[in-house]
Enzyme design. Structure first.
Site, PDB file in Angstrom:
ATOM      1  N   ASP A   1       5.590   2.468   6.848  1.00 40.19           N
ATOM      2  CA  ASP A   1       5.368   1.161   7.453  1.00 40.19           C
ATOM      3  C   ASP A   1       6.715   0.486   7.724  1.00 40.19           C
ATOM      4  OD1 ASP A   1       3.919  -1.334   8.042  1.00 40.19           O
ATOM      5  OD2 ASP A   1       4.648  -1.995   6.085  1.00 40.19           O
TER       6      ASP A   1
ATOM      7  N   ASP B   1       7.198  -3.634   8.421  1.00 43.78           N
ATOM      8  CA  ASP B   1       7.270  -4.966   7.814  1.00 43.78           C
ATOM      9  C   ASP B   1       6.861  -4.933   6.351  1.00 43.78           C
ATOM     10  OD1 ASP B   1       8.139  -6.286  10.116  1.00 43.78           O
ATOM     11  OD2 ASP B   1       6.104  -6.560  10.856  1.00 43.78           O
TER      12      ASP B   1
ATOM     13  N   LYS C   1      -4.473   3.388  10.434  1.00 44.70           N
ATOM     14  CA  LYS C   1      -3.284   4.225  10.297  1.00 44.70           C
ATOM     15  C   LYS C   1      -3.639   5.640   9.824  1.00 44.70           C
ATOM     16  CE  LYS C   1       0.200   0.626   9.494  1.00 44.70           C
ATOM     17  NZ  LYS C   1       1.302   0.182   8.610  1.00 44.70           N
TER      18      LYS C   1
ATOM     19  N   ASP D   1       2.808  -1.202   2.256  1.00 43.53           N
ATOM     20  CA  ASP D   1       2.695  -2.414   1.444  1.00 43.53           C
ATOM     21  C   ASP D   1       1.429  -3.228   1.686  1.00 43.53           C
ATOM     22  OD1 ASP D   1       3.434  -3.394   4.070  1.00 43.53           O
ATOM     23  OD2 ASP D   1       3.973  -5.276   3.087  1.00 43.53           O
TER      24      ASP D   1
ATOM     25  N   ASP E   1      -2.358  -0.064   5.345  1.00 43.36           N
ATOM     26  CA  ASP E   1      -1.804   1.237   4.958  1.00 43.36           C
ATOM     27  C   ASP E   1      -2.785   2.058   4.121  1.00 43.36           C
ATOM     28  OD1 ASP E   1       0.805   0.830   6.103  1.00 43.36           O
ATOM     29  OD2 ASP E   1       1.210  -0.568   4.468  1.00 43.36           O
TER      30      ASP E   1
END
EC number: 3.1.3.18
Length: 227
Positions: free
Chosen positions: A11, A13, A155, A178, A182
């Site tokens: 990821d 951000d 994802k 995070d 995810d």
């Protein structure tokens, strides 16, 4: 594939950045020098992860818009999936209720999106969720924006699409992230690592949680493969 170093899906951000979303410069050499495939997986629109790959000098293999957009440079494959028209209709209905998307007139957050819509976290969530549900969509709170997205993609489906193009299995990947968006890629990857600032869903679905947060957490997550 190197037997000691797995392919990496990561990821942006909150994982490669600090709390203000600025890229941690220490992750640059790690990603540039990673000996196996690196996949950038993000909720951002495709130009952002593509640009990151360009500036890192790595092959452009990206999962964008939470799985709605997948690009694999090796095979020159671009996949778009998700009901963008429904997401845009949610945005229009939301504005009709007197709310704002929240990103200004130019709206760089949505300008290049092709499968979903994002709304600023300072806008009301409940009416957005109701409008999305009425059109068969869901709202993901990634900690950076509300994503109005099609539940047929995530994802995880993005990782599967990348793997089908590259003849890899999802379970060979190390995944680092995070957020709730995810979780599905965590479920498929061979090892899933959540950085310490991760939300509850990501923490619960991870195989390992770092002691450190943000970019420090990413460096800790990959450390066993760099020693």
């Amino acid at each position: 594939m190197d037997s000691d170093t797995p392919p990496l899906i990561v990821d942006i951000d909150g994982t490669l950045t600090d709390e203000s979303r600025a890229l941690d410069p220490r992750v640059v050499p790690v990603l540039r020098e990673w000996p196996e495939r690196v996949v950038i997986a993000t909720g951002k629109a495709m130009p952002f992860p593509i640009a990151l790959c360009e500036f890192l000098g790595i092959e452009r293999t990206v999962v964008a818009e939470n799985g709605g957009v997948v690009f694999v440079e090796t095979t020159d494959e671009l996949r778009l999936e998700g009901d963008h028209e429904a997401a845009l209709a949610v945005g229009e209905a939301y504005r009709d209720l007197g709310h704002d998307i929240g990103f200004g007139q130019v709206d760089l957050a949505n300008r290049w999106r092709e499968t979903e819509l994002v709304v600023s976290l300072d806008q009301p969530l409940e009416p957005l969720e109701e409008l999305a549900a009425a059109r068969g969509l869901v709202v993901l709170d990634t900690g950076f924006a509300y994503h109005v997205t099609d539940p047929v993609v995530d994802k995880g489906t993005g990782l599967e699409a990348v793997c089908s193009e590259l003849d890899l299995a999802p379970e060979v990947f190390l995944a680092v992230g995070d957020s709730v968006n995810d979780a599905q890629m965590f479920d498929l990857a061979g090892e899933a690592v959540a950085v310490a600032n991760a939300d509850e869903t990501a923490l619960e679905r991870a195989d390992r949680v770092t002691d450190a947060s943000y970019g420090d957490g990413f460096l800790e997550a990959v450390a066993p493969y760099r020693d």
